[in-house]
Design a protein around this motif. Sequence first.
Motif, PDB file in Angstrom:
ATOM      1  N   ALA A  55     -40.494  13.600 -26.445  1.00 38.98           N
ATOM      2  CA  ALA A  55     -39.070  13.826 -26.672  1.00 38.98           C
ATOM      3  C   ALA A  55     -38.800  14.013 -28.161  1.00 38.98           C
ATOM      4  O   ALA A  55     -39.323  13.270 -28.999  1.00 38.98           O
ATOM      5  N   THR A  56     -37.977  14.981 -28.487  1.00 32.72           N
ATOM      6  CA  THR A  56     -37.623  15.237 -29.888  1.00 32.72           C
ATOM      7  C   THR A  56     -36.142  15.005 -30.157  1.00 32.72           C
ATOM      8  O   THR A  56     -35.741  14.850 -31.314  1.00 32.72           O
ATOM      9  N   GLU A  57     -35.323  14.962 -29.111  1.00 30.59           N
ATOM     10  CA  GLU A  57     -33.879  14.852 -29.295  1.00 30.59           C
ATOM     11  C   GLU A  57     -33.381  13.413 -29.182  1.00 30.59           C
ATOM     12  O   GLU A  57     -32.267  13.113 -29.609  1.00 30.59           O
ATOM     13  N   LEU A  58     -34.171  12.533 -28.591  1.00 25.10           N
ATOM     14  CA  LEU A  58     -33.800  11.128 -28.441  1.00 25.10           C
ATOM     15  C   LEU A  58     -34.690  10.258 -29.326  1.00 25.10           C
ATOM     16  O   LEU A  58     -35.887  10.517 -29.457  1.00 25.10           O
ATOM     17  N   LYS A  59     -34.100   9.208 -29.889  1.00 19.64           N
ATOM     18  CA  LYS A  59     -34.858   8.274 -30.712  1.00 19.64           C
ATOM     19  C   LYS A  59     -35.093   6.991 -29.905  1.00 19.64           C
ATOM     20  O   LYS A  59     -34.151   6.295 -29.527  1.00 19.64           O
ATOM     21  N   THR A  60     -36.370   6.699 -29.643  1.00 16.76           N
ATOM     22  CA  THR A  60     -36.739   5.509 -28.866  1.00 16.76           C
ATOM     23  C   THR A  60     -37.806   4.724 -29.622  1.00 16.76           C
ATOM     24  O   THR A  60     -38.939   4.588 -29.148  1.00 16.76           O
ATOM     25  N   PRO A  61     -37.497   4.180 -30.797  1.00 15.19           N
ATOM     26  CA  PRO A  61     -38.526   3.566 -31.649  1.00 15.19           C
ATOM     27  C   PRO A  61     -39.221   2.360 -31.045  1.00 15.19           C
ATOM     28  O   PRO A  61     -40.420   2.160 -31.266  1.00 15.19           O
ATOM     29  N   ASN A  62     -38.505   1.562 -30.258  1.00 17.84           N
ATOM     30  CA  ASN A  62     -39.116   0.341 -29.726  1.00 17.84           C
ATOM     31  C   ASN A  62     -40.086   0.633 -28.587  1.00 17.84           C
ATOM     32  O   ASN A  62     -41.176   0.059 -28.518  1.00 17.84           O
ATOM     33  N   LEU A  63     -39.704   1.547 -27.707  1.00 16.52           N
ATOM     34  CA  LEU A  63     -40.619   1.942 -26.644  1.00 16.52           C
ATOM     35  C   LEU A  63     -41.777   2.755 -27.209  1.00 16.52           C
ATOM     36  O   LEU A  63     -42.917   2.639 -26.740  1.00 16.52           O
ATOM     37  N   ASP A  64     -41.510   3.555 -28.224  1.00 14.82           N
ATOM     38  CA  ASP A  64     -42.596   4.290 -28.879  1.00 14.82           C
ATOM     39  C   ASP A  64     -43.584   3.325 -29.520  1.00 14.82           C
ATOM     40  O   ASP A  64     -44.802   3.578 -29.520  1.00 14.82           O
TER      41      ASP A  64
END
Length: 509
Positions: A55-64
């Motif tokens: 995904a490039t449009e959503l920011k999911t730092p914790n799951l990443d």
Amino acid sequence: MHIARTLFFALTLLFFACKTEKKEQTDPEEQAALPNIVIIYADDLGYGELGAYGATELKTPNLDHLANNGMRFTNGYATSATCTPSRYALLTGSYPWRNKSAKILPGTAPLIIDTAQTTLPKVLKQQGYTTGIVGKWHLGLGSGHVDWNQAISPGPNEVGFDHSYIMAATQDRVPTVYIENGKVDNLDPNDPIQIDYQKNFPGEPTGKDNPELLKMKWHHGHDNSIVNGISRIGFMKGGEAAKWVDEDMADTFLAEAKRFVKEKKDQPFFLYYALQQPHVPRTPHPRFVGSSGMGPRGDVIVEADWCVGEFIKTLEEEGLLENTLIVFSSDNGPVVNDGYYDDSVEKLGNHKPAGPLRGGKYSLFEAGTRVPFITYWKGKITPGTSDAMVSQVDLLASLAALVNSDATTQDSQDLLDVLLGKSTNGRNELIIEASTRTAFRKGDWAMIPPYDGPAIIKTVNIEIGNDPEYQLYNLKEDLGQQNNLAKSHPEKLAEMKAAYTKIRGIAEE
């Protein structure tokens, strides 16, 4: 003779007393060596929603962070393209098509897990774990007509959970209340709850008849009782003090999950933390409104990611992170418009919830069941990516092996070494399901049998896999399932059909 017999019994009692004393001395050490286990389960989260999955449009730092510092599976599957069947498989280790009741349930459905059935929480309890569930249940409650104003049984507590804090079904279905260990939380006995899925109660407003009372318009299938300005599936009267506030739901479940960890931290625990996001109605807390730029659907994914981060922070603060195995996945693939006008289509932009996959929720194509699947254990799992095929149905046998139990089921396979990144030998074959229809994965190939009915569910704009002819795809060469090879590869099709029939035939005998 009498003296000899007396001496024999005395020595026998001494022998067993010594054994008992030794067992009591070693059990605490064995328990201390057992890792905590947490399953975090998203609701309708697609394969392409996380940065770690493209995904490039959503920011999911914790799951990443979990994905990039744990094992990220590219061939991780739910068993079903809808919620109830997947949850059934995860907890029982059994394919949902073996149970005709394992389908999307109304909020008044009876419990579909037999209380005598092997379940993941039961297996872990037997090995000394304290077990808990927080969040979405949707596997039925009671054994028939439920009186929501009395103790509700059977439910999660009767199938292996020591503690439960749940919603009965889904956020868009009544009853819109939390249930703690079989009792509606904060219920006023002078305002009893009444539930009906067939007819409304006199004088109660509905989304269909009272659109002026709505803060979120319904698109399809959600035009019954109004709670918090949102119309639901089903009719409800009473229970005003017990009704949840939708925007607070993520915070409520997070607080309960954190409380469980803090209270049970001195003994091995298993927590099934079942998120409600991004299922409809998407109701982000005001802190997250506008955070994604993609409307409520994107905002609740950002919110879910934050919840996971806060939960992980709690494990770290309590000194538990190094001794906790975390599994993250989703119950099925994505759906954009699933019943409300919430700008999910209009503001989707370049985001692709299914990533490179075809289909989505309700579909036999890959996007219906191939979902994010991550295992994380700080210091124990070497970060990496695995192409091994794994399924949520395998968690029962795999986690049983982790805690030295030999429990298993007909369908659950011990893939512990794969989940821990020590092996790449995953499943060779898997049956997937969508709304009672089934399809087959074997090696790099996917086969969908012929099915009547529309090819697309127009209300949600998803291809569901129906076709009058067999479909056969080589996923290694054609991940998007665009080239049907059924006619050009008759031998492979025959092989797939035979293997599929062999498994499905077990249920028919």
